[in-house]
Scaffold this motif. Structure first.
Motif, PDB file in Angstrom:
ATOM      1  N   PHE A 165       0.803  -1.214   0.000  1.00  6.91           N
ATOM      2  CA  PHE A 165       0.000   0.000   0.000  1.00  6.91           C
ATOM      3  C   PHE A 165       0.843   1.274   0.000  1.00  6.91           C
ATOM      4  CE2 PHE A 165      -3.536  -2.314  -0.214  1.00  6.91           C
ATOM      5  CZ  PHE A 165      -4.345  -2.533   0.887  1.00  6.91           C
ATOM      6  N   SER A 166       2.038   1.220   0.522  1.00  5.92           N
ATOM      7  CA  SER A 166       2.811   2.449   0.698  1.00  5.92           C
ATOM      8  C   SER A 166       3.193   3.100  -0.622  1.00  5.92           C
ATOM      9  CB  SER A 166       4.067   2.161   1.520  1.00  5.92           C
ATOM     10  OG  SER A 166       4.907   1.250   0.825  1.00  5.92           O
ATOM     11  N   THR A 167       3.252   2.334  -1.699  1.00  7.09           N
ATOM     12  CA  THR A 167       3.683   2.885  -2.977  1.00  7.09           C
ATOM     13  C   THR A 167       2.633   2.757  -4.065  1.00  7.09           C
ATOM     14  OG1 THR A 167       4.717   0.771  -3.513  1.00  7.09           O
ATOM     15  CG2 THR A 167       6.123   2.447  -2.507  1.00  7.09           C
ATOM     16  N   ASN A 168       1.424   2.363  -3.685  1.00  7.62           N
ATOM     17  CA  ASN A 168       0.369   2.154  -4.675  1.00  7.62           C
ATOM     18  C   ASN A 168      -0.935   2.814  -4.249  1.00  7.62           C
ATOM     19  OD1 ASN A 168       1.261  -0.025  -6.835  1.00  7.62           O
ATOM     20  ND2 ASN A 168       2.134  -0.627  -4.871  1.00  7.62           N
ATOM     21  N   ALA A 169      -1.723   3.146  -5.239  1.00  2.00           N
ATOM     22  CA  ALA A 169      -3.069   3.639  -4.950  1.00  2.00           C
ATOM     23  C   ALA A 169      -3.954   2.457  -4.564  1.00  2.00           C
ATOM     24  CB  ALA A 169      -3.643   4.345  -6.169  1.00  2.00           C
ATOM     25  N   VAL A 170      -4.922   2.720  -3.720  1.00  2.00           N
ATOM     26  CA  VAL A 170      -5.851   1.693  -3.260  1.00  2.00           C
ATOM     27  C   VAL A 170      -7.275   2.194  -3.464  1.00  2.00           C
ATOM     28  CG1 VAL A 170      -6.632   0.327  -1.291  1.00  2.00           C
ATOM     29  CG2 VAL A 170      -4.203   0.870  -1.558  1.00  2.00           C
ATOM     30  N   GLY A 171      -8.127   1.290  -3.857  1.00  2.00           N
ATOM     31  CA  GLY A 171      -9.518   1.653  -4.085  1.00  2.00           C
ATOM     32  C   GLY A 171     -10.479   0.773  -3.319  1.00  2.00           C
ATOM     33  N   TRP A 172     -11.620   1.334  -2.979  1.00  2.00           N
ATOM     34  CA  TRP A 172     -12.735   0.577  -2.424  1.00  2.00           C
ATOM     35  C   TRP A 172     -13.797   0.457  -3.520  1.00  2.00           C
ATOM     36  CZ3 TRP A 172     -13.337  -2.240   1.862  1.00  2.00           C
ATOM     37  CH2 TRP A 172     -12.476  -2.023   2.928  1.00  2.00           C
ATOM     38  N   TYR A 173     -14.303  -0.739  -3.685  1.00  2.92           N
ATOM     39  CA  TYR A 173     -15.369  -1.032  -4.633  1.00  2.92           C
ATOM     40  C   TYR A 173     -16.552  -1.600  -3.861  1.00  2.92           C
ATOM     41  CZ  TYR A 173     -11.890  -0.928  -8.449  1.00  2.92           C
ATOM     42  OH  TYR A 173     -10.920  -0.567  -9.361  1.00  2.92           O
ATOM     43  N   ARG A 174     -17.691  -1.642  -4.515  1.00  2.00           N
ATOM     44  CA  ARG A 174     -18.838  -2.333  -3.929  1.00  2.00           C
ATOM     45  C   ARG A 174     -19.656  -2.989  -5.027  1.00  2.00           C
ATOM     46  NH1 ARG A 174     -22.383   2.888  -1.805  1.00  2.00           N
ATOM     47  NH2 ARG A 174     -22.962   3.711  -3.872  1.00  2.00           N
ATOM     48  N   GLN A 175     -20.334  -4.064  -4.622  1.00  2.00           N
ATOM     49  CA  GLN A 175     -21.196  -4.769  -5.561  1.00  2.00           C
ATOM     50  C   GLN A 175     -22.509  -5.109  -4.866  1.00  2.00           C
ATOM     51  OE1 GLN A 175     -19.524  -8.313  -7.363  1.00  2.00           O
ATOM     52  NE2 GLN A 175     -20.953  -8.147  -9.088  1.00  2.00           N
ATOM     53  N   ALA A 176     -23.568  -4.510  -5.370  1.00  4.53           N
ATOM     54  CA  ALA A 176     -24.897  -4.779  -4.835  1.00  4.53           C
ATOM     55  C   ALA A 176     -25.498  -5.971  -5.585  1.00  4.53           C
ATOM     56  CB  ALA A 176     -25.782  -3.547  -5.004  1.00  4.53           C
ATOM     57  N   PRO A 177     -26.457  -6.648  -4.987  1.00  7.84           N
ATOM     58  CA  PRO A 177     -27.078  -7.805  -5.642  1.00  7.84           C
ATOM     59  C   PRO A 177     -27.621  -7.454  -7.023  1.00  7.84           C
ATOM     60  CG  PRO A 177     -27.754  -7.701  -3.354  1.00  7.84           C
ATOM     61  CD  PRO A 177     -27.000  -6.431  -3.639  1.00  7.84           C
ATOM     62  N   GLY A 178     -27.242  -8.238  -8.015  1.00  6.55           N
ATOM     63  CA  GLY A 178     -27.734  -8.030  -9.360  1.00  6.55           C
ATOM     64  C   GLY A 178     -27.090  -6.883 -10.118  1.00  6.55           C
ATOM     65  N   LYS A 179     -26.081  -6.268  -9.519  1.00  7.87           N
ATOM     66  CA  LYS A 179     -25.423  -5.131 -10.170  1.00  7.87           C
ATOM     67  C   LYS A 179     -23.942  -5.403 -10.361  1.00  7.87           C
ATOM     68  CE  LYS A 179     -28.577  -1.535  -8.541  1.00  7.87           C
ATOM     69  NZ  LYS A 179     -28.666  -0.195  -7.896  1.00  7.87           N
ATOM     70  N   GLN A 180     -23.342  -4.631 -11.250  1.00  6.20           N
ATOM     71  CA  GLN A 180     -21.912  -4.756 -11.469  1.00  6.20           C
ATOM     72  C   GLN A 180     -21.138  -4.108 -10.327  1.00  6.20           C
ATOM     73  OE1 GLN A 180     -21.015  -3.110 -15.352  1.00  6.20           O
ATOM     74  NE2 GLN A 180     -21.323  -5.094 -16.319  1.00  6.20           N
TER      75      GLN A 180
END
Length: 120
Positions: free
Chosen positions: A28-43
Motif C-alpha cells: 500500500f505504501s507505494t500504490n493507490a488503493v480503491g474501495w469497490y462495492r457490488q450490490a445484488p444483481g449489479k456490477q
C-alpha cells in the motif's frame, strides 16, 4: 497480494461504519488503493480511491458521506462511511488500483469482501 476486508455489518439508515482493508506486505505504501462495492444483481463499482501521496477520489453518490484514508505503517486502508443509505447496501471490496487518465483499474485478485447492509 492478499487483501482482507473487514468492518461490515448491519446498520440503520443514517448510521456509520468503518471498513478496513489490510494487506500482507507493504504494497500500500507505494500504490493507490480503491474501495469497490457490488450490490445484488449489479456490477461492481468503484467507490473511492486514495493515491500513495494521499490524493482522494470519490464517486458522486458517496461524496460528503464517505472518507477514505490510509495508514501505511499498518498497511491498512480505511473507508469511513457516514449517513448510510439503503442504497449503500453491498459487498465492499478493496484492491490495489492504477489510473489511466480518469479510468481506474484493479490490479490484484479480489478478496472475500465485507457485507454492508443498511436497513431499518
Amino acid at each position: 497480494v492478499q487483501l482482507v476486508e473487514s468492518g461490515g455489518g448491519l446498520v440503520q439508515p443514517g448510521g456509520s461504519l468503518r471498513l478496513s482493508c489490510a494487506a500482507f506486505g507493504s504494497i500500500f505504501s507505494t500504490n493507490a488503493v480503491g474501495w469497490y462495492r457490488q450490490a445484488p444483481g449489479k456490477q461492481r463499482e468503484l467507490v473511492a480511491t486514495i493515491r500513495s501521496g494521499g490524493t482522494t477520489y470519490y464517486v458522486d453518490s458517496v461524496k460528503g458521506r464517505f472518507t477514505i484514508s490510509r495508514d501505511n505503517a499498518k498497511n491498512t486502508v480505511y473507508l469511513q462511511m457516514n449517513s448510510l443509505k439503503p442504497e449503500d447496501t453491498a459487498v465492499y471490496y478493496c484492491n490495489v488500483v492504477k489510473s489511466w487518465g480518469s479510468v481506474w483499474t484493479a490490479l490484484s485478485s479480489w478478496g472475500q469482501g465485507t457485507q454492508v447492509t443498511v436497513s431499518s
